[in-house]
Design a protein around this motif. Structure first.
Motif, PDB file in Angstrom:
ATOM      1  N   MET A   1       1.048  -1.186   0.110  1.00  0.00           N
ATOM      2  CA  MET A   1       0.005  -0.116   0.122  1.00  0.00           C
ATOM      3  C   MET A   1       1.021   1.209  -0.058  1.00  0.00           C
ATOM      4  N   ARG A   2       0.493   2.382  -0.752  1.00  0.00           N
ATOM      5  CA  ARG A   2       1.278   3.567  -0.907  1.00  0.00           C
ATOM      6  C   ARG A   2       0.973   4.388   0.251  1.00  0.00           C
ATOM      7  N   ILE A   3       1.901   5.319   0.554  1.00  0.00           N
ATOM      8  CA  ILE A   3       1.867   6.162   1.488  1.00  0.00           C
ATOM      9  C   ILE A   3       0.454   7.021   1.738  1.00  0.00           C
ATOM     10  N   GLY A   4      -0.086   7.392   0.532  1.00  0.00           N
ATOM     11  CA  GLY A   4      -1.335   8.352   0.389  1.00  0.00           C
ATOM     12  C   GLY A   4      -2.484   7.505   0.712  1.00  0.00           C
ATOM     13  N   GLU A   5      -2.559   6.037   0.235  1.00  0.00           N
ATOM     14  CA  GLU A   5      -3.516   5.264   0.902  1.00  0.00           C
ATOM     15  C   GLU A   5      -3.621   4.928   2.183  1.00  0.00           C
ATOM     16  N   VAL A   6      -2.354   4.614   3.086  1.00  0.00           N
ATOM     17  CA  VAL A   6      -2.424   4.579   4.282  1.00  0.00           C
ATOM     18  C   VAL A   6      -2.805   5.879   4.857  1.00  0.00           C
ATOM     19  N   ALA A   7      -2.354   6.982   4.568  1.00  0.00           N
ATOM     20  CA  ALA A   7      -2.793   8.227   5.259  1.00  0.00           C
ATOM     21  C   ALA A   7      -4.192   8.032   4.963  1.00  0.00           C
ATOM     22  N   ALA A   8      -4.887   7.975   3.975  1.00  0.00           N
ATOM     23  CA  ALA A   8      -6.475   8.265   3.821  1.00  0.00           C
ATOM     24  C   ALA A   8      -7.250   7.046   4.534  1.00  0.00           C
ATOM     25  N   GLN A   9      -6.800   5.930   4.574  1.00  0.00           N
ATOM     26  CA  GLN A   9      -7.616   4.788   5.509  1.00  0.00           C
ATOM     27  C   GLN A   9      -6.980   5.155   7.135  1.00  0.00           C
ATOM     28  N   ALA A  10      -6.186   5.617   7.411  1.00  0.00           N
ATOM     29  CA  ALA A  10      -5.973   5.826   8.962  1.00  0.00           C
ATOM     30  C   ALA A  10      -6.564   7.327   9.247  1.00  0.00           C
ATOM     31  N   GLY A  11      -6.755   8.179   8.578  1.00  0.00           N
ATOM     32  CA  GLY A  11      -7.036   9.615   8.762  1.00  0.00           C
ATOM     33  C   GLY A  11      -6.138  10.377   9.185  1.00  0.00           C
ATOM     34  N   VAL A  12      -4.932  10.520   8.827  1.00  0.00           N
ATOM     35  CA  VAL A  12      -3.877  11.111   8.964  1.00  0.00           C
ATOM     36  C   VAL A  12      -3.266  11.705   7.528  1.00  0.00           C
ATOM     37  N   SER A  13      -2.507  12.637   7.992  1.00  0.00           N
ATOM     38  CA  SER A  13      -1.646  13.325   6.765  1.00  0.00           C
ATOM     39  C   SER A  13      -0.503  12.699   6.225  1.00  0.00           C
ATOM     40  N   VAL A  14      -0.258  12.610   5.103  1.00  0.00           N
ATOM     41  CA  VAL A  14       1.327  11.914   4.818  1.00  0.00           C
ATOM     42  C   VAL A  14       2.241  12.378   5.521  1.00  0.00           C
ATOM     43  N   ARG A  15       2.353  13.751   5.709  1.00  0.00           N
ATOM     44  CA  ARG A  15       3.303  14.273   6.587  1.00  0.00           C
ATOM     45  C   ARG A  15       3.293  13.423   7.807  1.00  0.00           C
ATOM     46  N   SER A  16       2.453  13.169   8.658  1.00  0.00           N
ATOM     47  CA  SER A  16       2.469  12.548   9.788  1.00  0.00           C
ATOM     48  C   SER A  16       3.089  11.319   9.620  1.00  0.00           C
ATOM     49  N   LEU A  17       2.745  10.445   8.362  1.00  0.00           N
ATOM     50  CA  LEU A  17       3.366   9.182   8.329  1.00  0.00           C
ATOM     51  C   LEU A  17       4.973   9.293   8.160  1.00  0.00           C
ATOM     52  N   ARG A  18       5.277  10.209   7.527  1.00  0.00           N
ATOM     53  CA  ARG A  18       6.718  10.558   7.319  1.00  0.00           C
ATOM     54  C   ARG A  18       7.410  10.659   8.477  1.00  0.00           C
ATOM     55  N   TYR A  19       6.795  11.506   9.510  1.00  0.00           N
ATOM     56  CA  TYR A  19       7.288  11.872  10.811  1.00  0.00           C
ATOM     57  C   TYR A  19       7.262  10.626  11.488  1.00  0.00           C
ATOM     58  N   TYR A  20       6.268   9.709  11.555  1.00  0.00           N
ATOM     59  CA  TYR A  20       6.276   8.399  12.275  1.00  0.00           C
ATOM     60  C   TYR A  20       7.617   7.346  11.768  1.00  0.00           C
ATOM     61  N   GLU A  21       7.933   7.542  10.544  1.00  0.00           N
ATOM     62  CA  GLU A  21       9.061   7.021  10.178  1.00  0.00           C
ATOM     63  C   GLU A  21      10.442   7.566  10.716  1.00  0.00           C
ATOM     64  N   GLU A  22      10.457   8.861  10.411  1.00  0.00           N
ATOM     65  CA  GLU A  22      11.584   9.411  11.393  1.00  0.00           C
ATOM     66  C   GLU A  22      11.780   9.146  12.645  1.00  0.00           C
ATOM     67  N   GLN A  23      10.711   8.839  13.441  1.00  0.00           N
ATOM     68  CA  GLN A  23      10.509   8.709  14.915  1.00  0.00           C
ATOM     69  C   GLN A  23      10.693   7.039  15.087  1.00  0.00           C
ATOM     70  N   ARG A  24      11.117   6.480  14.076  1.00  0.00           N
ATOM     71  CA  ARG A  24      11.168   4.646  14.188  1.00  0.00           C
ATOM     72  C   ARG A  24       9.941   4.242  14.715  1.00  0.00           C
ATOM     73  N   LEU A  25       8.627   4.879  14.457  1.00  0.00           N
ATOM     74  CA  LEU A  25       7.235   4.221  14.802  1.00  0.00           C
ATOM     75  C   LEU A  25       6.628   3.189  13.603  1.00  0.00           C
ATOM     76  N   LEU A  26       7.230   3.615  12.644  1.00  0.00           N
ATOM     77  CA  LEU A  26       6.644   2.706  11.177  1.00  0.00           C
ATOM     78  C   LEU A  26       7.916   2.296  10.387  1.00  0.00           C
ATOM     79  N   THR A  27       7.812   1.331   9.812  1.00  0.00           N
ATOM     80  CA  THR A  27       8.436   1.062   8.804  1.00  0.00           C
ATOM     81  C   THR A  27       7.992   0.792   7.513  1.00  0.00           C
ATOM     82  N   SER A  28       8.942   1.101   6.334  1.00  0.00           N
ATOM     83  CA  SER A  28       8.315   0.707   5.130  1.00  0.00           C
ATOM     84  C   SER A  28       9.162   0.256   4.138  1.00  0.00           C
TER      85      SER A  28
END
Length: 123
Positions: A1-28
């Motif tokens: 699943m691409r980042i935009g799809e995750v953002a839409a389904q989870a109800g967050v921004s793409v920017r949030s997902l990038r931040y979560y990765e920076e903080q090591r809360l998510l991996t892709s």
């Protein structure tokens, strides 16, 4: 699943997902062109992370708690439990502080009304 799809389904921004990765809360994983790709399970993880943020936890604290979610065990559960208790104590102290501030503000409002019983109409 691409980042935009995750953002839409989870109800967050793409920017949030990038931040979560920076903080090591998510991996892709990355495609050859560098696009992020996530597994379907990441949507629930993002929602869980959002609930923890809503509860007032910092990204550092969330990162400390996630091993208990990822690899449940007696040690990680005990560590997470202790951390959550500390966070709860901090939230309770903050609530008490806010309640005192609200009470002080109520006193100021009451004092103001004693001096100016009818507020001027603002235009």
């Amino acid at each position: 699943m691409r980042i935009g799809e995750v953002a839409a389904q989870a109800g967050v921004s793409v920017r949030s997902l990038r931040y979560y990765e920076e903080q090591r809360l998510l991996t892709s994983t990355r495609s050859p062109s560098g696009q992020r790709h996530y597994g379907a399970e990441v949507v629930e993880r993002v929602r869980f992370i959002q609930r923890l943020y809503t509860a007032g936890l910092s990204s550092r604290t969330i990162a400390e708690l996630l091993p208990c979610v990822d690899s449940p065990g007696e040690q990680t559960s005990d560590e997470a439990w202790e951390r959550m208790l500390r966070e709860r104590e901090q939230i309770t102290a903050h609530i008490e502080e806010l309640s005192r501030a609200r009470d002080s503000l109520d006193d100021l409002i009451a004092a103001n009304r004693r001096h100016h019983p009818k507020p001027a109409v603002r235009r």
